[in-house]
Design an enzyme around this catalytic site. Structure first.
Site, mmCIF file in Angstrom:
data_model
loop_
_atom_site.group_PDB
_atom_site.id
_atom_site.type_symbol
_atom_site.label_atom_id
_atom_site.label_comp_id
_atom_site.label_asym_id
_atom_site.label_seq_id
_atom_site.Cartn_x
_atom_site.Cartn_y
_atom_site.Cartn_z
ATOM 1 N N HIS A 30 0.841 -1.194 0.000
ATOM 2 C CA HIS A 30 0.000 0.000 0.000
ATOM 3 C C HIS A 30 0.876 1.244 0.000
ATOM 4 O O HIS A 30 1.860 1.326 0.729
ATOM 5 C CB HIS A 30 -0.968 0.021 1.174
ATOM 6 C CG HIS A 30 -0.337 -0.259 2.503
ATOM 7 N ND1 HIS A 30 0.003 -1.532 2.911
ATOM 8 C CD2 HIS A 30 0.021 0.559 3.523
ATOM 9 C CE1 HIS A 30 0.539 -1.484 4.115
ATOM 10 N NE2 HIS A 30 0.572 -0.221 4.509
HETATM 11 P P1 DGP Z 1 1.505 0.509 7.461
HETATM 12 O O1 DGP Z 1 1.842 0.694 8.906
HETATM 13 O O2 DGP Z 1 2.435 1.253 6.522
HETATM 14 O O3 DGP Z 1 1.397 -0.968 7.113
HETATM 15 O O4 DGP Z 1 0.063 1.150 7.254
HETATM 16 C C1 DGP Z 1 -1.113 0.419 7.358
HETATM 17 C C2 DGP Z 1 -2.260 1.393 7.462
HETATM 18 O O5 DGP Z 1 -3.455 0.689 7.240
HETATM 19 C C3 DGP Z 1 -2.396 2.083 8.797
HETATM 20 O O6 DGP Z 1 -2.170 3.489 8.640
HETATM 21 C C4 DGP Z 1 -3.827 1.819 9.235
HETATM 22 C C5 DGP Z 1 -4.468 1.290 7.978
HETATM 23 N N1 DGP Z 1 -5.463 0.262 8.189
HETATM 24 C C6 DGP Z 1 -5.301 -0.903 8.851
HETATM 25 N N2 DGP Z 1 -6.425 -1.625 8.817
HETATM 26 C C7 DGP Z 1 -7.324 -0.893 8.091
HETATM 27 C C8 DGP Z 1 -8.668 -1.121 7.714
HETATM 28 O O7 DGP Z 1 -9.300 -2.136 8.007
HETATM 29 N N3 DGP Z 1 -9.261 -0.134 6.973
HETATM 30 C C9 DGP Z 1 -8.598 0.996 6.617
HETATM 31 N N4 DGP Z 1 -9.276 1.901 5.891
HETATM 32 N N5 DGP Z 1 -7.329 1.236 6.955
HETATM 33 C C10 DGP Z 1 -6.704 0.299 7.696
#
Ligand code: DGP
Length: 141
Positions: A96
């Protein structure tokens, strides 16, 4: 489904979708650094950048640039912070790209960028040579 972002891509988990294209989905991070913080993911699961097919590299970068433009045009941001964690500090193992709206004075200051120094010119030359040697190896598929 074990991967939360695959669940969002499949529509089984809710998300505020901002970009939906054949190979990519962009949606709001649920814990934004700033409001409008978007995560851009390939719809086909890969864990990290190292597994992303080369055929998708330009597609991901082009959409990232459009999201950065949208943060400026749509939200009034002055700029953006674009980032990707790979393995270390990566809490969701589905590639991501973070696109975070930025404005001068927003309070974000080098939040995870502690800086170091090379001990001398030989040290920096050694690191450059090791990277260059790795780059000269067989290309990714
Ligand atoms: P990273 O730490 O770089 O892997 O970022 C992962 C991001 O994903 C973190 O900022 C929170 C987001 N995140 C985790 N679970 C979910 C989810 O279920 N929905 C959404 N919209 N974001 C999520």
């Amino acid at each position: 489904m074990s991967c939360v972002f695959c669940g969002i891509v499949a529509g089984g988990l809710p998300a505020d979708v901002v970009l939906d294209e054949p190979e990519l989905l962009g949606f709001l991070d649920r814990r934004p650094v700033f409001k409008g913080h978007v995560l851009l993911v390939p719809k086909t699961h890969v864990d990290t950048l190292l597994e992303l097919p080369v055929s998708l590299h330009a597609t991901v970068l082009e959409a990232t640039a459009r999201l950065a433009r949208a943060a400026v045009d749509g939200l009034g941001a002055q700029g953006t912070f674009v980032a990707m964690n790979n393995v270390v500090s990566q809490s969701v193992p589905h590639l991501h790209v973070h696109v975070v709206p930025r404005t001068k004075g927003d309070g974000l200051r080098g939040f995870f960028w502690p800086r170091t120094t090379y001990s001398d010119a030989a040290d920096s030359a050694d690191h450059a040579a090791r990277l260059a040697a790795a780059l000269a190896g067989p290309p990714a598929s």
